[in-house]
Each structure stands twice: as C-alpha cells, then as structure tokens.
Design a protein around this motif. Structure first.
Motif, PDB file in Angstrom:
ATOM      1  N   PHE A 195       3.541  -2.029  -2.947  1.00 34.14           N
ATOM      2  CA  PHE A 195       4.647  -1.597  -2.092  1.00 34.14           C
ATOM      3  C   PHE A 195       4.985  -0.122  -2.335  1.00 34.14           C
ATOM      4  O   PHE A 195       5.330   0.604  -1.400  1.00 34.14           O
ATOM      5  CB  PHE A 195       5.874  -2.474  -2.341  1.00 34.14           C
ATOM      6  CG  PHE A 195       5.624  -3.940  -2.128  1.00 34.14           C
ATOM      7  CD1 PHE A 195       4.785  -4.379  -1.116  1.00 34.14           C
ATOM      8  CD2 PHE A 195       6.226  -4.891  -2.941  1.00 34.14           C
ATOM      9  CE1 PHE A 195       4.540  -5.727  -0.920  1.00 34.14           C
ATOM     10  CE2 PHE A 195       5.992  -6.239  -2.755  1.00 34.14           C
ATOM     11  CZ  PHE A 195       5.143  -6.663  -1.748  1.00 34.14           C
ATOM     12  N   MET A 196       4.870   0.322  -3.577  1.00 37.38           N
ATOM     13  CA  MET A 196       5.053   1.739  -3.869  1.00 37.38           C
ATOM     14  C   MET A 196       3.995   2.572  -3.167  1.00 37.38           C
ATOM     15  O   MET A 196       4.281   3.654  -2.623  1.00 37.38           O
ATOM     16  CB  MET A 196       5.012   1.979  -5.376  1.00 37.38           C
ATOM     17  CG  MET A 196       6.183   1.389  -6.144  1.00 37.38           C
ATOM     18  SD  MET A 196       6.060   1.605  -7.951  1.00 37.38           S
ATOM     19  CE  MET A 196       6.313   3.383  -8.082  1.00 37.38           C
ATOM     20  N   ALA A 197       2.754   2.080  -3.154  1.00 37.04           N
ATOM     21  CA  ALA A 197       1.675   2.796  -2.472  1.00 37.04           C
ATOM     22  C   ALA A 197       1.929   2.871  -0.969  1.00 37.04           C
ATOM     23  O   ALA A 197       1.716   3.926  -0.343  1.00 37.04           O
ATOM     24  CB  ALA A 197       0.336   2.113  -2.744  1.00 37.04           C
ATOM     25  N   VAL A 198       2.385   1.774  -0.374  1.00 38.78           N
ATOM     26  CA  VAL A 198       2.678   1.785   1.065  1.00 38.78           C
ATOM     27  C   VAL A 198       3.759   2.816   1.374  1.00 38.78           C
ATOM     28  O   VAL A 198       3.659   3.590   2.324  1.00 38.78           O
ATOM     29  CB  VAL A 198       3.113   0.378   1.534  1.00 38.78           C
ATOM     30  CG1 VAL A 198       3.595   0.434   2.987  1.00 38.78           C
ATOM     31  CG2 VAL A 198       1.961  -0.605   1.417  1.00 38.78           C
ATOM     32  N   GLY A 199       4.806   2.858   0.560  1.00 41.54           N
ATOM     33  CA  GLY A 199       5.863   3.837   0.784  1.00 41.54           C
ATOM     34  C   GLY A 199       5.375   5.259   0.652  1.00 41.54           C
ATOM     35  O   GLY A 199       5.745   6.135   1.452  1.00 41.54           O
ATOM     36  N   ALA A 200       4.511   5.520  -0.340  1.00 40.18           N
ATOM     37  CA  ALA A 200       3.993   6.868  -0.551  1.00 40.18           C
ATOM     38  C   ALA A 200       3.102   7.302   0.606  1.00 40.18           C
ATOM     39  O   ALA A 200       3.262   8.400   1.166  1.00 40.18           O
ATOM     40  CB  ALA A 200       3.223   6.929  -1.870  1.00 40.18           C
ATOM     41  N   TYR A 201       2.153   6.459   0.990  1.00 39.37           N
ATOM     42  CA  TYR A 201       1.228   6.831   2.061  1.00 39.37           C
ATOM     43  C   TYR A 201       1.939   6.874   3.414  1.00 39.37           C
ATOM     44  O   TYR A 201       1.612   7.707   4.266  1.00 39.37           O
ATOM     45  CB  TYR A 201       0.055   5.848   2.102  1.00 39.37           C
ATOM     46  CG  TYR A 201      -1.027   6.161   1.106  1.00 39.37           C
ATOM     47  CD1 TYR A 201      -2.126   6.941   1.453  1.00 39.37           C
ATOM     48  CD2 TYR A 201      -0.955   5.691  -0.198  1.00 39.37           C
ATOM     49  CE1 TYR A 201      -3.122   7.234   0.536  1.00 39.37           C
ATOM     50  CE2 TYR A 201      -1.942   5.976  -1.127  1.00 39.37           C
ATOM     51  CZ  TYR A 201      -3.023   6.750  -0.755  1.00 39.37           C
ATOM     52  OH  TYR A 201      -3.991   7.056  -1.670  1.00 39.37           O
ATOM     53  N   ALA A 202       2.903   5.989   3.639  1.00 38.75           N
ATOM     54  CA  ALA A 202       3.636   6.010   4.908  1.00 38.75           C
ATOM     55  C   ALA A 202       4.463   7.286   5.028  1.00 38.75           C
ATOM     56  O   ALA A 202       4.471   7.943   6.076  1.00 38.75           O
ATOM     57  CB  ALA A 202       4.538   4.782   5.011  1.00 38.75           C
ATOM     58  N   THR A 203       5.162   7.665   3.959  1.00 39.80           N
ATOM     59  CA  THR A 203       5.958   8.886   3.985  1.00 39.80           C
ATOM     60  C   THR A 203       5.078  10.103   4.161  1.00 39.80           C
ATOM     61  O   THR A 203       5.414  11.036   4.917  1.00 39.80           O
ATOM     62  CB  THR A 203       6.771   9.011   2.682  1.00 39.80           C
ATOM     63  OG1 THR A 203       7.576   7.841   2.517  1.00 39.80           O
ATOM     64  CG2 THR A 203       7.671  10.232   2.717  1.00 39.80           C
ATOM     65  N   TYR A 204       3.919  10.115   3.504  1.00 38.46           N
ATOM     66  CA  TYR A 204       2.971  11.225   3.639  1.00 38.46           C
ATOM     67  C   TYR A 204       2.506  11.375   5.089  1.00 38.46           C
ATOM     68  O   TYR A 204       2.486  12.486   5.641  1.00 38.46           O
ATOM     69  CB  TYR A 204       1.772  10.984   2.724  1.00 38.46           C
ATOM     70  CG  TYR A 204       0.608  11.903   2.961  1.00 38.46           C
ATOM     71  CD1 TYR A 204       0.624  13.215   2.488  1.00 38.46           C
ATOM     72  CD2 TYR A 204      -0.524  11.466   3.651  1.00 38.46           C
ATOM     73  CE1 TYR A 204      -0.455  14.058   2.705  1.00 38.46           C
ATOM     74  CE2 TYR A 204      -1.601  12.301   3.864  1.00 38.46           C
ATOM     75  CZ  TYR A 204      -1.558  13.594   3.392  1.00 38.46           C
ATOM     76  OH  TYR A 204      -2.627  14.430   3.622  1.00 38.46           O
ATOM     77  N   ASN A 205       2.137  10.287   5.722  1.00 40.90           N
ATOM     78  CA  ASN A 205       1.660  10.363   7.099  1.00 40.90           C
ATOM     79  C   ASN A 205       2.777  10.704   8.077  1.00 40.90           C
ATOM     80  O   ASN A 205       2.542  11.396   9.075  1.00 40.90           O
ATOM     81  CB  ASN A 205       0.997   9.042   7.484  1.00 40.90           C
ATOM     82  CG  ASN A 205      -0.432   8.933   6.977  1.00 40.90           C
ATOM     83  OD1 ASN A 205      -1.359   9.466   7.581  1.00 40.90           O
ATOM     84  ND2 ASN A 205      -0.607   8.252   5.842  1.00 40.90           N
ATOM     85  N   LEU A 206       3.983  10.246   7.814  1.00 41.32           N
ATOM     86  CA  LEU A 206       5.104  10.616   8.678  1.00 41.32           C
ATOM     87  C   LEU A 206       5.362  12.123   8.617  1.00 41.32           C
ATOM     88  O   LEU A 206       5.574  12.773   9.645  1.00 41.32           O
ATOM     89  CB  LEU A 206       6.358   9.846   8.251  1.00 41.32           C
ATOM     90  CG  LEU A 206       6.386   8.357   8.598  1.00 41.32           C
ATOM     91  CD1 LEU A 206       7.536   7.659   7.878  1.00 41.32           C
ATOM     92  CD2 LEU A 206       6.517   8.160  10.104  1.00 41.32           C
TER      93      LEU A 206
END
Length: 349
Positions: free
Chosen positions: A82-93
C-alpha cells in the motif's frame, strides 16, 4: 443569567467554576507547539534526515496498519504494498498533471492506495483471523512485482525507480531538510487528526465491535462487511500517504523493492511494540523502531569499538525485536503505550 447561576453567584464563598481544558488536550497542544516551533530551532540536518523524518513516516505507516489490524482486527501483511501504491500514484499524478498541487497529489495518492486496500481486503468477507494474512501477503508480492515489471508506473526508467519531483507548496521550496520535515510533520498531523475523528465515529465503533466479536456485532446490527472493507480502505489510504512521503520527503528516489515484505513486518512490529488499537502506540512504536538501531550502533562503537560490523549489529537488532515482540505478546499485549499509561497514573497519584 439563569436562576441557578444567579443563586450560585449570591451564595457567599461560592464561585462559578470555569470549564477546564482536559490535561490531555493541553499536553497535545504543547507537543504540537514543540514539534512545529521548537524542534526547527535546534535540529540539525542529521536529526531531520536520520531520526525525525523516518520516525514520522513510519509512525504514519503504523497508524494505517493499526486502523486495519488494531481497531478492526483484520490481519494484514500488505502495508509495504500500500505504501508502494501511494508512492507510485503520487509520482504519476505529479508527473502527468503538472498543475496539481502537492497536497492534492498526496491526498489522491492515498485514496488510490485505499482502493488497492479495498481490493486486497475483499477476501476478508470470507476468510477470518490468521488465515487472512495469506491474501494480503499475495497482494504484497503481486503489487511489488507489478511495479517492477510494468515500466509505465516508473515512466519507463531503466531501474524501475522513481525520483522525487520538486517539492513546493504555493511557490515555497521544500527540498531542504527543514522543508521536508515541515511537509512530513504537517501531513502526519492532518492524517492523524482525521484518523482520531474516524476511530471515535460510528465507523470506529463498528470496527471495534467486529474486532471484539464478529458474530455478536452482526447480531446487534453492525454492517460487518462494510466495516471490514472500510477498515482496509482507511488503513491502506494512510499507508499510501506514508509511502509517498517515504519516497519524496525521506529517500528522494525509490523502487518497488523499498516497499518489500520487510517494510510490512516493520509496520507490524511498530504496532505490536507500541500498542494495538492505539494511535499513540503507533508513534511510540515508531520511535522505538527508529531509535533502537541508532542506539545499538552507538553502544557497540562505545563498548567494542570496531568489533561489530553493520551486519552483526543488524542481526542483534532482529534478535532484540523478536524477543520484545514475544515478551509483549505474553506479558503486555497492549504494548508500550499501556506500560507508559500505568507509569503516568502512578506518578499522578
């Protein structure tokens, strides 16, 4: 003025009592004032980078797991994912929507991680107890593998890693250690306040009812399925914000291997040592996890000089963590927060 107040004011020697602020609220206000105003006056770059920022971020990750596991009783080993999803999602946003403000990107990244947690939590509708670890563990490995194999998430970087974009809010640069600390502290304070309100709402009461007895909760009308899924969503969303801060405010560049199974176990150690079902326990456990390696390293250098290398110190840390977890599970399941609470009550008496 009412008649009761009038009569009270006319009685000799009797004064109207003013409402007093709870001691806990005063202590919290002083703690926030120290964190926002006092620490930046004395902290060095080492304190920011090695202690304060990782402590706050891992406390937030532990808080997310505590919502799912400590309050709702749903076992999970997917914190790292879940930490990885948040990191990659924020990066792509931030990459694909350049005009999106940083706080909005962090919030949306957390919500996307919450949706991932919702999907991973679906088996909880059929599986209970210890066996629920299996699907969350599968989600941990699947999400980590996806980010390593699908290049779009990392903008087709050769090492599948992501780098922190320019951290700024309203034109103010936050790339310095003090700026990253301010960003992390503000995010942790806001998310913790939301979590505090949530656990005291009807949703939080439903979580505790499911944790204490799922069958009894269903009998008294608690929507068990909704409570379980909302716990996974809320916990994963908080972990997603923690993952984005870990990537951007702490390390600066990460790949999916930074959020492996070890990170999930670390979050679990935090809430077991700090205290299950306690927001304060997440911070106490994080302080223990972050400070213990530093103290062990300094102690080994002072006592043995260069007699222990990094690998030996790391192994000693694992032994100590394991012994403490076993000890807390046997003697004090509520963790350090319960011990500190009893100590405080004795001092007050």
């Amino acid at each position: 003025m009412s008649s009761a107040s009038s009569s009270a004011s006319l009685v000799p020697g009797r004064r109207l009592a003013l409402p007093a602020l709870p001691l806990r609220s005063v202590g919290l206000a002083l703690l926030l004032a120290l964190a926002f105003g006092g620490i930046p006056l004395v902290a060095t770059d080492y304190w920011y980078n090695a202690i304060l920022i990782p402590f706050l971020i891992m406390a937030l990750a532990g808080l997310g797991l505590n919502l799912t596991m400590g309050y709702a009783g749903q076992a999970s080993l997917g914190t790292g994912a879940f930490m990885a999803v948040g990191a990659y999602a924020t990066y792509n946003l931030l990459l694909r929507l350049p005009g999106l403000p940083l706080p909005a990107s962090l919030a949306l990244g957390g919500l996307i991680a919450g949706l991932a947690g919702l999907v991973v939590g679906l088996p909880s509708l059929r599986i209970k107890g210890f066996y629920l670890i299996a699907p969350t563990l599968a989600g941990q490995f699947l999400i980590e593998w996806t980010f390593n194999q699908v290049g779009w998430f990392s903008n087709y970087a050769s090492s599948s890693s992501i780098s922190a974009p320019r951290l700024a809010i309203l034109g103010r640069d936050l790339s310095s250690p003090a700026g990253r600390y301010a960003l992390t502290l503000s995010s942790v304070a806001v998310v913790t306040a939301i979590a505090w309100r949530l656990v005291r709402s009807q949703t939080g009461r439903n979580w505790r009812a499911v944790r204490d007895g799922e069958t009894a909760a269903a009998v008294i009308g608690v929507p068990v399925a909704r409570a379980k899924l909302s716990a996974f969503f809320a916990g994963a969303a908080v972990c997603g914000v923690a993952g984005a801060l870990w990537a951007f405010a702490y390390l600066g560049t990460v790949d999916a291997r930074s959020f492996d199974l070890d990170r999930s176990f670390q979050a679990m150690f935090i809430i077991i040592i700090g205290g299950l079902g306690s927001l304060a326990g997440s911070f106490i456990g994080s302080a223990f996890i972050v400070l213990t390696p530093i103290l062990l390293t300094r102690l080994s250098e002072a006592v043995l000089g260069a007699g222990l290398d990094g690998g030996q110190v790391s192994n000693i840390q694992r032994v100590i963590f394991g012994a403490l977890i076993i000890g807390f599970l046997i003697k004090e399941p509520n963790g350090l927060v319960a011990l500190i609470g009893r100590l405080w009550r004795r001092l007050v008496r």
